[in-house]
Design a protein around this motif. Structure first.
Motif, PDB file in Angstrom:
ATOM      1  N   TYR A  82       0.875  -1.176   0.000  1.00 13.33           N
ATOM      2  CA  TYR A  82       0.000   0.000   0.000  1.00 13.33           C
ATOM      3  C   TYR A  82       0.912   1.225   0.000  1.00 13.33           C
ATOM      4  CZ  TYR A  82      -4.429   2.415   0.973  1.00 13.33           C
ATOM      5  OH  TYR A  82      -5.561   3.204   0.877  1.00 13.33           O
ATOM      6  N   ASN A  83       1.112   1.820  -1.158  1.00 10.66           N
ATOM      7  CA  ASN A  83       2.053   2.931  -1.339  1.00 10.66           C
ATOM      8  C   ASN A  83       1.347   4.250  -0.994  1.00 10.66           C
ATOM      9  OD1 ASN A  83       4.595   4.050  -2.280  1.00 10.66           O
ATOM     10  ND2 ASN A  83       3.430   4.823  -4.021  1.00 10.66           N
ATOM     11  N   LEU A  84       1.808   4.902   0.084  1.00 13.88           N
ATOM     12  CA  LEU A  84       1.172   6.134   0.551  1.00 13.88           C
ATOM     13  C   LEU A  84       2.222   7.245   0.662  1.00 13.88           C
ATOM     14  CD1 LEU A  84      -1.036   4.625   3.388  1.00 13.88           C
ATOM     15  CD2 LEU A  84      -1.807   5.391   1.144  1.00 13.88           C
ATOM     16  N   PRO A  85       1.907   8.414   0.172  1.00 13.74           N
ATOM     17  CA  PRO A  85       2.834   9.551   0.328  1.00 13.74           C
ATOM     18  C   PRO A  85       2.636  10.232   1.681  1.00 13.74           C
ATOM     19  CG  PRO A  85       1.026  10.170  -1.105  1.00 13.74           C
ATOM     20  CD  PRO A  85       0.785   8.751  -0.729  1.00 13.74           C
ATOM     21  N   GLU A  86       3.729  10.488   2.378  1.00 13.54           N
ATOM     22  CA  GLU A  86       3.761  11.308   3.588  1.00 13.54           C
ATOM     23  C   GLU A  86       3.126  10.658   4.817  1.00 13.54           C
ATOM     24  OE1 GLU A  86       5.642  13.736   3.676  1.00 13.54           O
ATOM     25  OE2 GLU A  86       5.974  14.001   1.541  1.00 13.54           O
ATOM     26  N   THR A  87       1.809  10.339   4.786  1.00 14.39           N
ATOM     27  CA  THR A  87       1.131   9.898   6.004  1.00 14.39           C
ATOM     28  C   THR A  87      -0.083   9.033   5.654  1.00 14.39           C
ATOM     29  OG1 THR A  87       0.166  10.655   8.088  1.00 14.39           O
ATOM     30  CG2 THR A  87      -0.381  11.912   6.100  1.00 14.39           C
ATOM     31  N   ILE A  88      -0.781   8.548   6.706  1.00 12.88           N
ATOM     32  CA  ILE A  88      -1.981   7.714   6.529  1.00 12.88           C
ATOM     33  C   ILE A  88      -3.214   8.572   6.770  1.00 12.88           C
ATOM     34  CG2 ILE A  88      -3.206   5.649   7.291  1.00 12.88           C
ATOM     35  CD1 ILE A  88      -0.549   4.566   8.310  1.00 12.88           C
ATOM     36  N   ARG A  89      -4.076   8.634   5.792  1.00  9.61           N
ATOM     37  CA  ARG A  89      -5.292   9.426   5.917  1.00  9.61           C
ATOM     38  C   ARG A  89      -6.473   8.518   6.263  1.00  9.61           C
ATOM     39  NH1 ARG A  89      -5.764  11.882   0.153  1.00  9.61           N
ATOM     40  NH2 ARG A  89      -5.355   9.661  -0.250  1.00  9.61           N
ATOM     41  N   GLU A  90      -7.576   9.145   6.673  1.00  8.94           N
ATOM     42  CA  GLU A  90      -8.799   8.403   6.997  1.00  8.94           C
ATOM     43  C   GLU A  90      -9.301   7.624   5.778  1.00  8.94           C
ATOM     44  OE1 GLU A  90     -11.688   7.978  10.300  1.00  8.94           O
ATOM     45  OE2 GLU A  90      -9.642   8.689  10.090  1.00  8.94           O
ATOM     46  N   ALA A  91      -9.189   8.263   4.608  1.00 12.91           N
ATOM     47  CA  ALA A  91      -9.657   7.604   3.385  1.00 12.91           C
ATOM     48  C   ALA A  91      -8.806   6.376   3.057  1.00 12.91           C
ATOM     49  CB  ALA A  91      -9.631   8.588   2.217  1.00 12.91           C
ATOM     50  N   ASP A  92      -7.518   6.393   3.426  1.00  8.67           N
ATOM     51  CA  ASP A  92      -6.650   5.250   3.171  1.00  8.67           C
ATOM     52  C   ASP A  92      -7.069   4.040   4.001  1.00  8.67           C
ATOM     53  OD1 ASP A  92      -5.138   6.849   1.454  1.00  8.67           O
ATOM     54  OD2 ASP A  92      -3.867   7.567   3.100  1.00  8.67           O
ATOM     55  N   ILE A  93      -7.496   4.295   5.243  1.00  5.72           N
ATOM     56  CA  ILE A  93      -7.981   3.202   6.097  1.00  5.72           C
ATOM     57  C   ILE A  93      -9.323   2.691   5.577  1.00  5.72           C
ATOM     58  CG2 ILE A  93      -8.750   2.615   8.429  1.00  5.72           C
ATOM     59  CD1 ILE A  93      -6.754   4.677   9.472  1.00  5.72           C
ATOM     60  N   SER A  94     -10.187   3.601   5.190  1.00  3.00           N
ATOM     61  CA  SER A  94     -11.493   3.209   4.664  1.00  3.00           C
ATOM     62  C   SER A  94     -11.350   2.344   3.417  1.00  3.00           C
ATOM     63  CB  SER A  94     -12.315   4.460   4.351  1.00  3.00           C
ATOM     64  OG  SER A  94     -13.565   4.115   3.787  1.00  3.00           O
ATOM     65  N   ARG A  95     -10.295   2.660   2.624  1.00  4.12           N
ATOM     66  CA  ARG A  95     -10.082   1.908   1.395  1.00  4.12           C
ATOM     67  C   ARG A  95      -9.818   0.430   1.659  1.00  4.12           C
ATOM     68  NH1 ARG A  95     -11.271   3.562  -3.459  1.00  4.12           N
ATOM     69  NH2 ARG A  95     -10.253   5.562  -3.048  1.00  4.12           N
ATOM     70  N   LEU A  96      -9.324   0.113   2.850  1.00  2.00           N
ATOM     71  CA  LEU A  96      -8.956  -1.271   3.172  1.00  2.00           C
ATOM     72  C   LEU A  96     -10.135  -2.128   3.624  1.00  2.00           C
ATOM     73  CD1 LEU A  96      -5.627  -0.605   5.110  1.00  2.00           C
ATOM     74  CD2 LEU A  96      -5.872  -1.608   2.842  1.00  2.00           C
ATOM     75  N   SER A  97     -11.356  -1.603   3.547  1.00  2.00           N
ATOM     76  CA  SER A  97     -12.515  -2.351   4.030  1.00  2.00           C
ATOM     77  C   SER A  97     -12.640  -3.704   3.327  1.00  2.00           C
ATOM     78  CB  SER A  97     -13.799  -1.541   3.834  1.00  2.00           C
ATOM     79  OG  SER A  97     -13.995  -1.248   2.457  1.00  2.00           O
TER      80      SER A  97
END
Length: 603
Positions: free
Chosen positions: A154-169
């Motif tokens: 899971y390639n993320l720039p800078e930090t983890i956002r709320e939407a990034d966690i939601s995407r993992l549902s």
């Protein structure tokens, strides 16, 4: 000649080597595996990528990189493959996404994992949240990458956002659905391991593991927001499955990101190069072959697996774990139903209802046992189990109908055979109650023994009714037939006594018997009183002894015996008396006396 032969061999080997090199070079590029349709709502398989995967003979491990668009996924894959941009995955510097759908590097990296040579596929996915696409399309791309991969970066720039966690549902659903089975010996489906890869401009402050841990802490929800509740549930699931995920930080390779493809390692940031090499080692240490239904997949099997996944994802409006489980369990359901059918086909119908039910229960137990050992999913597999139950019940109903039909045919044939037997016993030439009872019992025992199945009860009632009726009719006719036979016998003895043996007393006795039967009994006795008379019982017992016994059935042999006696009497009458002087049966004169004297007869 020897020199010429060597030249030919060398030329042949050179051509073969060149041809093999060309074949290898042909696949040293990226191929599309999955492409979007015209409206960017559904996915379809691409022939080029499938051909590149299908040729692989080794077990396959798939590594997919997912994340927002313009986050450097393609560049990261080229770095992991040690490829420049002009020879690896296409890297774009425009605002729109360069990669469409999912692409695969055609020449996999071979690793030895647990002593087995494994081919690692590197997959590049289309970025999330790009312009002109629906959320459904993003969800399908993410779902497909989640299911087909052994390792999901899971390639993320800078930090983890709320939407990034939601995407993992969806990834959470898949892991929860299948992960419980991985702990057992029989691994039906192993979910992908999750690698949080966070690229930052600086490495100071919190570690990426701390960032992931904090991002997965529950967020207070005093107002009862449904969206926050859903994300908190995902956080809880991700925290529970923490042993199936890891985190890694990677610094930016260079400040001038648009020129990264033109730089070599000496021009990149030293910390980046060092961390990149660590990332390669980490990937090699945690990646494992893709396991589906307890076994690894080669190229052809992996392509078939992709087809199954895509069928499931395109089935509904949104990707659903339930539809995915349903498609995966389709083959297993067919295997379980086949096992049930094979068990039931061994039965020889008709059978008693209890025996058929027992066989059904036993076969169903074996089929369900196989399903429990091999099925996909823990929660949504209930639907597949229901379908299995319905399929077995449908087959069982067909067996019930077949059992009823064959039972009816068998019992009908036995009933007709007994009915014919009773008709034959009614028409005996020499009536015999003992013979009727023996045939009656044999017919009834054969019917009870051989008539099986659901039709036995109804046919047994018909059988009992028919046998009672036949018995009553035989008894009613029996005394009348026996009486007529006695009358006929008396007349026959009259003829024999008068004309054959010329025995006057035999003739007189036969006449007395005839007159008694025809006059006295009719004048002074009714038929009922005659049949209940002790003398009549004696006559019946004597008749039964003569006519039927286990050793001799006179009804079968009456005609041959009668013909034999007739021939014997005729022979004796015609030839026997010529050889021997005729002597009166009752001599009225004897010429010999004890004293030897004789004297003339005195009238």
């Amino acid at each position: 000649m020897s020199f010429l032969r060597d030249v030919v061999i060398w030329a042949t080997l050179t051509c073969l080597w060149a041809y093999g090199s060309c074949k290898v070079e042909e696949f040293r590029r990226a191929f599309p595996v999955v492409e979007p349709d015209f409206g960017h709502t559904k996915l379809r398989l691409a022939r080029e990528g499938l051909e590149a995967i299908r040729r692989i003979k080794n077990p396959i491990a798939a590594l997919s990189v997912i994340g927002p668009y313009r986050s450097g996924k393609s560049f990261l894959l080229n770095q992991l493959l040690s490829l420049p941009c002009d020879k690896g995955f296409g890297v774009g510097h425009m605002r729109d996404t360069k990669t469409k759908g999912i692409w695969v590097w055609g020449d996999p990296i071979d690793l030895v994992i647990d002593g087995v040579k494994v081919s690692v596929l590197y997959l590049d996915t289309e970025g999330f949240e790009s312009v002109g696409k629906s959320n459904v399309y993003d969800d399908r791309i993410f779902a497909l990458a989640t299911v087909m991969s052994s390792l999901l970066i899971y390639n993320l720039p800078e930090t983890i956002r709320e939407a990034d966690i939601s995407r993992l549902s969806f990834a959470v659903e898949i892991a929860e659905e299948f992960y419980g089975r991985v702990k057992g010996q029989d691994v039906a489906f192993e979910p992908a391991k999750l690698l949080w890869l966070i690229q930052r401009d600086f490495l100071q402050g919190k570690s990426v593991q701390q960032m992931v841990h904090e991002a997965l802490q529950r967020v207070p929800n005093a107002n009862g927001d449904k969206y926050i509740d859903q994300v908190n549930q995902i956080r809880d699931s991700l925290a529970i499955m923490g042993h199936n995920s890891t985190a890694f930080s990677l610094p930016q390779p260079h400040l001038q990101r648009t020129k990264l493809c033109d730089m070599n390692d000496s021009e990149l940031d030293e910390s980046y190069v060092e961390k990149r090499e660590h990332l390669k080692k980490l990937v090699a240490s945690i990646i494992h072959p893709k396991i589906v239904q307890g076994k690894t997949l080669n190229g052809k099997e992996f392509v078939s697996f992709l087809e199954q996944i895509l069928e499931a994802l395109n089935k509904g409006e949104i990707p659903s774990t339930g539809s995915l489980v349903e498609v995966f369990n389709k083959v297993i359901l067919e295997q379980c139903l086949k096992l049930y059918n094979e068990q039931m086909d061994r039965l020889h119908l008709p059978l008693p209802v209890e025996t058929l039910q027992h066989s059904h229960d036993k076969s169903k137990f074996e089929a369900k046992k196989l399903f429990d050992e091999q099925h996909f999913g823990r929660h949504h597999a209930d639907q597949s189990a229901i379908k299995l139950e319905e399929g077995m019940q449908k087959v069982y109903k067909n067996f019930i109908l077949a059992n009823e039909y064959k039972s009816s045919k068998l019992c009908e044939a036995l009933f007709m055979r007994c009915e014919d037997k009773m008709d034959q016993l009614q028409a005996l030439r020499l009536p015999s109650m003992a013979k009727f009872n023996a045939g009656f019992l044999q017919c009834n025992e054969t019917f009870v023994k051989k008539c099986v199945g659901p039709s036995k009860t109804s046919y047994q009632q018909r059988m009992s009714k028919m046998l009672r009726k036949s018995r009553a009719l035989f008894i009613k006719e029996y005394n009348n037939k026996l009486f007529n036979w006695l009358v006929t016998f008396s007349l026959v003895m009259v003829v024999i006594g008068r004309f054959v043996v010329k025995f006057f007393l035999l003739e007189i006795g036969a006449w007395v018997m005839f007159i008694f039967l025809e006059t006295y009994t009719r004048m002074f006795w009714t038929s009922e009183s005659l049949y209940y008379n002790p003398a009549w019982h004696f006559i019946v017992a004597t008749w039964e002894t003569i006519v039927y016994s286990p050793l001799l059935d006179l009804d079968k042999w009456s005609v041959p015996i009668g013909l034999f006696l007739l021939v014997f009497i005729l022979y004796w009458r015609c030839y026997g008396r010529r050889k021997h002087s005729a002597r009166p049966i009752l001599p009225i004169y004897n010429s010999s006396h004890k004293g030897g004297s004789s004297r003339p007869r005195s009238d």
